[in-house]
Structures are given as C-alpha cells and as structure tokens.
Write a protein that holds these residues in place. Structure first.
Motif, PDB file in Angstrom:
ATOM      1  N   ALA A   1      -0.915 -12.241 -13.588  1.00 53.54           N
ATOM      2  CA  ALA A   1       0.791 -12.232 -14.017  1.00 53.54           C
ATOM      3  C   ALA A   1       1.126 -10.929 -14.570  1.00 53.54           C
ATOM      4  CB  ALA A   1       1.531 -13.911 -13.961  1.00 53.54           C
ATOM      5  N   ASN A   2       0.470 -10.903 -15.945  1.00 49.68           N
ATOM      6  CA  ASN A   2       0.707 -10.289 -17.223  1.00 49.68           C
ATOM      7  C   ASN A   2       0.224  -9.156 -16.630  1.00 49.68           C
ATOM      8  OD1 ASN A   2       2.198 -12.510 -18.726  1.00 49.68           O
ATOM      9  ND2 ASN A   2       0.541 -12.719 -19.376  1.00 49.68           N
ATOM     10  N   VAL A   3      -0.358  -8.335 -15.998  1.00 45.49           N
ATOM     11  CA  VAL A   3      -0.869  -6.765 -15.728  1.00 45.49           C
ATOM     12  C   VAL A   3       0.325  -6.480 -14.606  1.00 45.49           C
ATOM     13  CG1 VAL A   3      -3.095  -5.355 -15.189  1.00 45.49           C
ATOM     14  CG2 VAL A   3      -3.233  -7.969 -16.309  1.00 45.49           C
ATOM     15  N   LYS A   4       0.335  -4.983 -15.287  1.00 41.84           N
ATOM     16  CA  LYS A   4       1.404  -4.822 -14.718  1.00 41.84           C
ATOM     17  C   LYS A   4       0.880  -3.592 -14.052  1.00 41.84           C
ATOM     18  CE  LYS A   4       4.754  -7.777 -15.322  1.00 41.84           C
ATOM     19  NZ  LYS A   4       4.330  -7.978 -16.861  1.00 41.84           N
ATOM     20  N   PHE A   5      -0.546  -2.900 -14.605  1.00 44.45           N
ATOM     21  CA  PHE A   5      -0.381  -1.478 -13.446  1.00 44.45           C
ATOM     22  C   PHE A   5      -1.249  -2.208 -12.313  1.00 44.45           C
ATOM     23  CE2 PHE A   5      -4.128  -2.380 -16.933  1.00 44.45           C
ATOM     24  CZ  PHE A   5      -4.903  -3.270 -16.294  1.00 44.45           C
ATOM     25  N   ILE A   6      -1.219  -3.475 -12.100  1.00 44.53           N
ATOM     26  CA  ILE A   6      -2.312  -3.946 -10.453  1.00 44.53           C
ATOM     27  C   ILE A   6      -1.184  -3.902  -9.500  1.00 44.53           C
ATOM     28  CG2 ILE A   6      -3.493  -5.572  -9.345  1.00 44.53           C
ATOM     29  CD1 ILE A   6      -4.950  -6.175 -11.973  1.00 44.53           C
ATOM     30  N   ALA A   7      -0.703  -3.498  -8.643  1.00 45.14           N
ATOM     31  CA  ALA A   7       0.029  -3.869  -7.507  1.00 45.14           C
ATOM     32  C   ALA A   7      -1.121  -4.255  -6.315  1.00 45.14           C
ATOM     33  CB  ALA A   7       0.716  -2.167  -6.857  1.00 45.14           C
ATOM     34  N   GLY A   8       0.153  -4.507  -5.134  1.00 40.81           N
ATOM     35  CA  GLY A   8      -0.584  -5.268  -3.596  1.00 40.81           C
ATOM     36  C   GLY A   8      -0.893  -3.807  -2.736  1.00 40.81           C
ATOM     37  N   LEU A   9      -1.552  -3.325  -1.953  1.00 37.56           N
ATOM     38  CA  LEU A   9      -1.916  -3.386  -0.503  1.00 37.56           C
ATOM     39  C   LEU A   9      -1.682  -3.547   0.410  1.00 37.56           C
ATOM     40  CD1 LEU A   9      -1.244  -0.733   0.520  1.00 37.56           C
ATOM     41  CD2 LEU A   9      -4.244  -0.230   0.309  1.00 37.56           C
ATOM     42  N   PHE A  10       0.286  -3.681   1.393  1.00 35.94           N
ATOM     43  CA  PHE A  10       0.524  -5.017   2.032  1.00 35.94           C
ATOM     44  C   PHE A  10       1.093  -4.030   4.081  1.00 35.94           C
ATOM     45  CE2 PHE A  10       1.551  -7.026  -1.352  1.00 35.94           C
ATOM     46  CZ  PHE A  10       1.601  -8.311  -0.189  1.00 35.94           C
ATOM     47  N   TRP A  11       0.148  -4.954   4.435  1.00 34.55           N
ATOM     48  CA  TRP A  11       0.667  -4.206   5.948  1.00 34.55           C
ATOM     49  C   TRP A  11       2.332  -4.805   6.418  1.00 34.55           C
ATOM     50  CZ3 TRP A  11      -0.956  -0.083   8.311  1.00 34.55           C
ATOM     51  CH2 TRP A  11      -0.251  -0.151   9.791  1.00 34.55           C
ATOM     52  N   ALA A  12       2.948  -3.625   6.628  1.00 36.26           N
ATOM     53  CA  ALA A  12       4.317  -3.760   7.374  1.00 36.26           C
ATOM     54  C   ALA A  12       3.603  -4.276   8.164  1.00 36.26           C
ATOM     55  CB  ALA A  12       4.905  -3.383   6.172  1.00 36.26           C
ATOM     56  N   SER A  13       4.415  -5.479   9.674  1.00 31.23           N
ATOM     57  CA  SER A  13       4.694  -4.626  11.129  1.00 31.23           C
ATOM     58  C   SER A  13       6.011  -5.922  11.042  1.00 31.23           C
ATOM     59  CB  SER A  13       3.562  -5.190  11.681  1.00 31.23           C
ATOM     60  OG  SER A  13       3.280  -6.741  11.178  1.00 31.23           O
ATOM     61  N   ALA A  14       5.842  -6.050  12.406  1.00 35.98           N
ATOM     62  CA  ALA A  14       7.063  -6.537  13.090  1.00 35.98           C
ATOM     63  C   ALA A  14       6.556  -8.753  12.327  1.00 35.98           C
ATOM     64  CB  ALA A  14       6.988  -6.911  14.776  1.00 35.98           C
ATOM     65  N   ASN A  15       5.652  -8.610  12.121  1.00 38.44           N
ATOM     66  CA  ASN A  15       4.909 -10.029  12.055  1.00 38.44           C
ATOM     67  C   ASN A  15       4.685 -10.588  10.186  1.00 38.44           C
ATOM     68  OD1 ASN A  15       4.015 -10.784  14.769  1.00 38.44           O
ATOM     69  ND2 ASN A  15       2.255  -9.673  14.440  1.00 38.44           N
ATOM     70  N   GLY A  16       5.650  -8.886   9.469  1.00 29.31           N
ATOM     71  CA  GLY A  16       5.853  -9.516   8.408  1.00 29.31           C
ATOM     72  C   GLY A  16       4.276  -8.558   7.269  1.00 29.31           C
ATOM     73  N   LEU A  17       4.827  -8.868   6.348  1.00 29.12           N
ATOM     74  CA  LEU A  17       3.761  -7.825   5.319  1.00 29.12           C
ATOM     75  C   LEU A  17       2.638  -8.658   4.699  1.00 29.12           C
ATOM     76  CD1 LEU A  17       7.160  -6.328   4.578  1.00 29.12           C
ATOM     77  CD2 LEU A  17       6.493  -6.526   2.105  1.00 29.12           C
ATOM     78  N   HIS A  18       1.527  -8.623   5.155  1.00 30.17           N
ATOM     79  CA  HIS A  18       0.153  -9.207   4.588  1.00 30.17           C
ATOM     80  C   HIS A  18      -0.837  -8.261   3.761  1.00 30.17           C
ATOM     81  CE1 HIS A  18       0.576 -11.873   8.896  1.00 30.17           C
ATOM     82  NE2 HIS A  18       1.135 -10.468   8.892  1.00 30.17           N
ATOM     83  N   ARG A  19      -1.241  -8.811   2.544  1.00 30.76           N
ATOM     84  CA  ARG A  19      -1.641  -8.454   1.677  1.00 30.76           C
ATOM     85  C   ARG A  19      -2.866  -7.704   2.181  1.00 30.76           C
ATOM     86  NH1 ARG A  19      -5.200  -9.040  -2.984  1.00 30.76           N
ATOM     87  NH2 ARG A  19      -4.527  -7.810  -4.295  1.00 30.76           N
TER      88      ARG A  19
END
Length: 282
Positions: free
Chosen positions: A37-55
C-alpha cells in the motif's frame, strides 16, 4: 528528491520482515499489506474488456509515461481468450485497486499506447497515451545501470499475493546450479535467484514484480534502484515450467534492467542519464 520515499518504505518493509508482523489496509473485502500500500512506484497492469478490468501483473513506474514489466505479463493472447477483446490499462496511484484481481466500473485507469515486448529478454516496456502526474501518489524509480555482484542485497515485492508476505529478500543462486537449469543465463542478462519461503509457482509464474537494491551514490548516499523484474521459474519438473503445478525448489531467472536502459529512455522520450543510477549495488 524522489529517492527519499523509497528508502522510508524500504526501511519500514525491512522492519516488518524482521519482526514477522504485517499490517494491512482494507479495501472492500480485500486486505492489502502495508508494504504494498505504501509503495507508489508499483502500478497494476489490467486487461480492459466488456467484462471489466482484470489484473494481469505489476508494472513499475519509470517516468510519467513509461512503465516496465515482464514480457510474459504483457502478451495479450491469454487475456483476450479469457476475457474477450480489449486493451491494456494501467491502474496507479494511492489505491489498493492496483493489486486486486478485478476492480469496479468506477476505475478506468490509464490507456496504453504501445507495448514493446522482447521475448528473448522477457522484458516489456509500456508506453501510456497520456502522462501520469508524478507526485505524492505516483512516484518513479531509477534504473540501475550496473552489473550485479553476487553479494548484492536484492529484494522484491510479491504482488501476486497482496495480503500475504509482500516484501521478500532474494538470494542469488550459485553459477553452477543456475547454469545447469538455464545455460547461458549470464550472457543473456538474467539474474538467477534461489527459491523463497513459501514459494508458489502456480500463482506467480508470470513474474512482473520489481526487484530492487541499494545503489551507492558519492554525494547522495544510498538510493533505491530498480535492478530487475521477476521472471520465469525453471524447474526439473516439466509442469512447473508453465505454472501448472508448484515446485517450491524452482529457481527463478529474472531479466536485468541495465541492458534495457536505452530502450526505456527512447519510449519515455528522455535522456538515458535522467532515469539511471550509476552507483554500484551494495
């Protein structure tokens, strides 16, 4: 300087790893460890489709428009099959959503303009369509431009299990053991690491998490630098190679970032010297 929050976060994480205590921050029904939670240089790579965002994996922020992850994470064949046609999105900032398997419809993320995949190096550079705002909620990390000595202290954040032991110390494997599993790994610029405690190949076979270390600077002391990205496991058990079964004894071969500096800088549109640390790893 952008390096100060990294050191504070790293020291806090080290204290947790020594005491064995983990504080958590709750988001909905999920509890994300305070180290993540405290580390701000890590992001999440998600796949965005009609079914939502999946990590899919983690991605590490290098500049306001450029992130890096493993090539295995950034290939779109599996998410297309699993979730339907879509596109990559980055979820970043002071939110635990970046670690969750799926996020709500209120999360849109940053659209991705291009993904450069180097399968041989297992390295991917992600370029955003629009820049992020770098500040207290999203931070960058320098790339280490040096080779890695066997004695260097290395650490990683385990984002595949955000509620568990999230901050791990890594030990490099002996050259003989590593060469036996993956001949030529040194020439191919991989960091070979030994198994970690409670290693679970099936849940983390794609890699993509940042590997960090301390880089000594003549005038600034030690700063935290990105050394590599967690990569693929190599095992004597065939099914463990592709994450089909667990092998707690598998070694891991992680791509180094040093050979990728010029590529990352080109996509970021910056001088390579502005994103690297030149100090030796301690």
């Amino acid at each position: 300087m952008r390096t100060v929050p990294f050191i504070a976060a790293l020291v806090a994480a080290l204290a947790v790893s020594v005491t064995g205590q983990t504080n958590t921050a709750t988001t909905g029904s999920k509890a994300v460890s305070s180290e993540l939670a405290n580390v701000k240089f890590i992001a999440g790579l998600f796949w965005a489709s009609a079914n939502g965002l999946h990590r899919r994996c983690a991605a590490t922020v290098i500049t306001n428009n450029t992130l890096v992850t493993s090539a295995a994470c950034a290939m779109s064949d599996y998410p297309t099959t699993a979730y339907g046609a879509g596109e990559w999105r980055i979820v970043a900032g002071n939110t635990d959503d970046r670690y969750l398997e799926t996020v709500g419809s209120n999360v849109t993320g940053y659209s991705v303009a291009n993904v450069d995949i180097d399968k041989c190096a297992n390295f991917a550079v992600i370029q955003l369509k629009d820049p992020m705002v770098i500040g207290s909620e999203i931070q960058t990390i320098f790339l280490s431009s040096h080779s890695i000595d066997q004695s260097a202290q290395l650490y990683t954040y385990n984002t595949s299990d955000p509620t568990g032991n999230s901050f791990l110390s890594l030990a490099q494997g002996s050259s003989d053991a590593c060469e036996m599993l993956r001949p030529g790994y040194v020439d191919d610029y991989f960091i070979c690491t030994q198994p970690v405690q409670n290693q679970h190949v099936t849940g983390d076979y794609l890699g993509g998490d940042p590997i960090i270390g301390f880089s000594s600077q003549p005038q600034a002391g030690s700063i935290v630098a990105l050394v590599g990205i967690t990569g693929m496991y190599y095992s004597t058990i065939a099914n463990a190679q592709h994450g089909e079964m667990n092998d707690p004894t598998a070694y891991r071969f992680n791509p180094m970032v040093a050979p990728q500096v010029n590529t990352v800088a080109a996509y970021a549109g910056v001088n390579p010297t502005s994103i690297i640390t030149t100090g030796n790893l301690t």
